[in-house]
Enzyme design. Structure first.
Site, short mmCIF file in Angstrom:
data_model
loop_
_atom_site.label_atom_id
_atom_site.label_comp_id
_atom_site.label_asym_id
_atom_site.label_seq_id
_atom_site.Cartn_x
_atom_site.Cartn_y
_atom_site.Cartn_z
N ILE A 139 95.99 -77.84 113.19
CA ILE A 139 97.86 -77.79 112.78
C ILE A 139 98.62 -78.91 111.89
O ILE A 139 99.47 -77.80 111.73
CB ILE A 139 97.70 -79.21 114.69
CG1 ILE A 139 97.83 -78.30 116.33
CG2 ILE A 139 99.35 -79.07 114.38
CD1 ILE A 139 97.57 -79.13 117.12
N GLY A 142 97.06 -84.57 107.14
CA GLY A 142 98.63 -85.66 106.73
C GLY A 142 97.34 -86.76 106.35
O GLY A 142 96.42 -87.54 107.71
N GLY A 143 97.63 -87.81 105.88
CA GLY A 143 97.07 -89.33 105.73
C GLY A 143 95.82 -88.89 105.50
O GLY A 143 95.00 -88.58 104.23
N ASP A 258 106.06 -96.59 109.98
CA ASP A 258 106.07 -95.31 109.05
C ASP A 258 107.62 -94.99 109.76
O ASP A 258 106.56 -93.05 110.21
CB ASP A 258 104.93 -94.71 108.38
CG ASP A 258 105.63 -94.00 107.44
OD1 ASP A 258 106.01 -93.82 107.19
OD2 ASP A 258 104.55 -92.11 107.52
#
Length: 752
Positions: A139, A142-143, A258
């Site tokens: 998908i 990130g991070g 965040d």
């Protein structure tokens, strides 16, 4: 090994960020960083790439250097040098920085595809498998992890799986942070937070991964990509639900840190908000794992205290929410600048133009609330996310009826008083008035309960707790011994009411399970869901017997009195009648607007439907020819129920509406007053002498139909009661709530 008082070089700091240092060197460097502000600043520079570091903004807390100072050319040179270098990509590789705005995920086809940790799948349709999860696709990344779409072969549902990146798997600090993200998210049970199902390890503990709900929809970032403001109702609704999700996190002393459009998901079918990515969330009083004081967050939406590396509490999240709301309201972020340094400077020093002056479609109350969230000092912002959600609910209600999916799940006890500048100033007259009114209402309700001893949680009850999300409906089995609960996460739970034990839990639908009903005589259970399906289950083994597909989400279903047929109403206004034995659709008709509730009359001759069009419609059960239409509700009708005998039919809905009609004459018999907020559910007692309703403020009310007055109010739920069900074998009422519990009440006293 270097001596402890010697500053580590940039290579070591970079290795620390990448979790490539040995354990001994990691301990040495982090210990040094606790006391060396120079190295802390260097570390922030390396870690953030284009992000400004504390020494570039620390002067904002004091007097800025003169414009001709040598500091400014030096900062500009450093900024250009940093931007000219490839930034560190925590997922591996490097990328060229572009601007200070939020990053956008690349399409799945262009994502790196390092899936070597997967085992081969027996099914060629899948990329591989991870324990009992079949992996369909990547998908995004990130991070610290890659996100996969998987299929849970145990529970038969699609899920999202976040796997810790391979270069971090062997590092204890990285693993600790990653697993902590999962625990933080799993601790929150709320309909506006993406549920975390599991924190697990595979391959003998070498692969750490998180399993969460797969959301079918888009991010708010994607919706804002065109640079145009959203309609004011959408601004208020999305922000209201985001604030409700934040309230759930803050209640557990967890700060998200965040909040940004990319972390706000919007479901495709329902438009409901889901807050995700608690990768930066920490308990409010926790010490940062790296002990470096690194600035965390996304620059465009950071609070001033975050940008300065100071402690960020719940009201830091509220500032970020205000920045997101500003962008929704105006089409632009409030602190845009050509560079990250410029963004940080504007966050600390600049007050943006109020939204109502940028976009005339935004009314003052919403504009004032946004500006109160963007106050520089945390003390001048609203005190709690619950307070913000409550204020936004008032704003949303000004645009018309609020559906069950829109109302925030906030207990009145969580709403803290107004504080700081949010209470002061003529600009905030509307919000202050609304909250004052809300407090007055709560005081009045409390006084009313004190003066009325017959009202309150004074009936014996048992609680069926820890359901994984909102319980939208429940039903007793014909014998009354078991109770089925329809849960938000797509599961159905079967409870033994007497022993309060969970007998069975199974995944029934993709998305919310809206309704559940036992067959009157056969061992069958019917469910309907957000996936537009109606299913019949065998209650011996809970295997599917029949399945029907509607055009849209199915909110209302009912068995005919003889048990031979099923009626269902869908989101597109379709009313369908199915034959249980043949599986055929016998009849169907289309009505105006979404259908939210349906029922058969006790003799099986009539079918009732209600929904968004504010009209109660009665149809001939055989032909689906409309026989009666009754108007009187001033908003959406949420539920309908025929009396077990006689001609009465009851409807409930928006704005405290509880109405009883004569199905033969089409005339309104009673308009019952005294509910606390919107009314979601209704049921008759067995002899049709009393009516039971479920309400927004967490109460269920018992009405005497002979007098039209309430005789008992059942309190105990902390959120809205969405369903009331009668036990056919005893004097019991089951109430299902947004708080994730089902309560079973002993009403024998009323029966006597």
């Amino acid at each position: 090994m270097k001596v402890i008082d010697q500053c580590p070089d940039p290579v070591e700091l970079n290795e620390l960020i990448q979790y490539e240092l040995s354990e001994a060197d990691t301990d040495r460097v982090t210990q040094h960083l606790q006391d060396c502000t120079t190295c802390q600043e260097k570390l922030q520079t390396i870690a953030s790439g284009d992000l400004p570091i504390e020494d570039l903004v620390q002067g904002m807390n004091a007097e800025n250097p003169l414009r001709d100072s040598a500091l400014w050319p030096a900062i500009d040179g450093l900024s250009r040098e940093i931007r000219s270098q490839p930034t560190i990509d925590l997922d591996g590789g490097s990328q060229s920085p572009t601007d200070a705005g939020p990053t956008h995920a690349a399409p799945p086809s262009s994502l790196p595809d390092d899936l070597s940790f997967l085992e081969p799948s027996d099914d060629p349709a899948y990329r591989g498998k991870l324990q009992h999860f079949q992996i369909a696709r990547v998908i995004g990344r990130g991070g610290m992890g890659v996100v996969l779409e998987g299929f849970d072969t145990h529970l038969h549902r699609s899920v999202a799986i976040k796997v810790l990146n391979s270069q971090f798997q062997a590092n204890d600090l990285a693993r600790q942070r990653f697993c902590r993200e999962g625990r933080a998210a799993a601790a929150i049970s709320h309909e506006h937070v993406v549920p975390m199902y599991q924190v697990a390890k595979a391959n003998e503990g070498e692969i750490a991964y998180l399993v969460m709900q797969l959301i079918e929809g888009e991010t708010l970032e994607n919706r804002l990509r065109g640079g145009q403001p959203l309609p004011p109702i959408d601004v208020a609704r999305i922000a209201m639900q985001t604030a409700a999700g934040l309230s759930a996190a803050h209640k557990r002393e967890m700060v998200h840190r965040d909040i940004k459009p990319a972390n706000i998901m919007i479901e495709a079918e329902t438009n409901r908000v889901k807050l995700t990515d608690f990768g930066l969330a920490r308990t409010a009083d926790d010490v940062k794992l790296t002990k470096t004081g690194m600035v965390t967050g996304t620059p465009l939406y950071m609070s001033p205290e975050q940008s300065l590396g100071e402690n960020a509490d719940e009201r830091s999240d509220l500032f970020s929410l205000g920045a997101v709301m500003y962008e929704m309201a105006t089409g632009m972020a409030p602190f845009q600048a050509p560079s990250a340094l410029g963004v940080m400077q504007r966050i600390v020093n600049h007050t943006p133009e109020p939204p109502h002056k940028v976009n005339p479609a935004i009314k003052r109350p919403l504009s004032d609330l946004i500006m109160s969230l963007l106050e520089k000092s945390p003390a001048d912002r609203p005190e709690s996310a619950a307070e913000v959600a409550t204020a936004l609910a008032s704003i949303v209600s000004e645009y018309g009826p609020i559906s069950p999916l829109q109302v925030p799940s906030i207990a009145a006890s969580e709403v803290k008083k107004l504080s700081g500048s949010y209470r002061r100033g003529e600009r905030r007259w509307a919000i202050a008035a609304w909250v004052t009114a809300a407090v007055a209402i709560m005081v009045a309700i409390a006084s009313f309960v004190i003066m009325r001893p017959d009202l309150g949680d004074d009936f014996p009850s048992v609680v069926l707790p820890d359901n994984p999300g909102t319980v939208w409906a429940s039903d007793f089995s014909p014998g009354g011994s078991t109770l089925a609960a329809a849960v938000e996460d797509g599961s159905v739970r079967i409870w033994d009411g007497a022993s309060q034990t969970l007998q069975k839990s199974f995944n029934a639908h993709r998305g919310v399970v809206w309704s559940v009903a036992y067959h009157p005589t056969r061992p069958m259970l019917m469910t309907s869901g957000d996936d537009a399906t109606i299913k019949l289950w065998d209650t011996d083994d809970y295997e599917v017997i029949r399945e029907w597909k509607a055009a849209g989400s199915v909110r209302g279903v009912a068995f005919s009195p003889d048990g031979n047929r099923v009626v269902a109403g869908d989101r597109d206004g379709g009313l369908h009648v199915y034959d249980i034995d043949t599986g055929e659709e016998v009849r169907s008709v289309t009505t105006p607007g979404t259908i939210l509730g349906v029922d058969y009359s006790h003799d099986g001759k009539l079918i009732a439907s209600v929904g968004h069009d504010k009209v109660l419609r009665l149809f001939d059960a055989e032909t689906l020819v409309e026989r009666q239409s009754m108007s009187g509700h001033d908003g959406t009708i949420y539920n309908v129920r025929f009396a077990p005998k006689g001609p009465l039919v009851a409807t409930v809905g928006w704005n405290k509406n509880v109405r009883v009609w004569n199905s033969e004459t089409g005339k309104e018999i009673l308009n019952l007053a005294g509910s606390e907020g919107d009314v979601w559910s209704v049921s008759f007692c067995s002899d049709a002498s009393h009516l039971i309703t479920g309400e927004q403020m967490g109460a269920a009310r018992v009405w005497d139909l002979a007098t039209g007055n309430p005789v008992s109010t059942l309190r105990g739920h902390s959120s809205a009661v969405y369903d009331v069900a009668m036990n056919p074998a005893s004097h019991q009422i089951a109430t299902s709530s947004r708080d994730g519990t089902v309560r079973i009440w002993d009403m024998s006293r009323v029966a006597d």
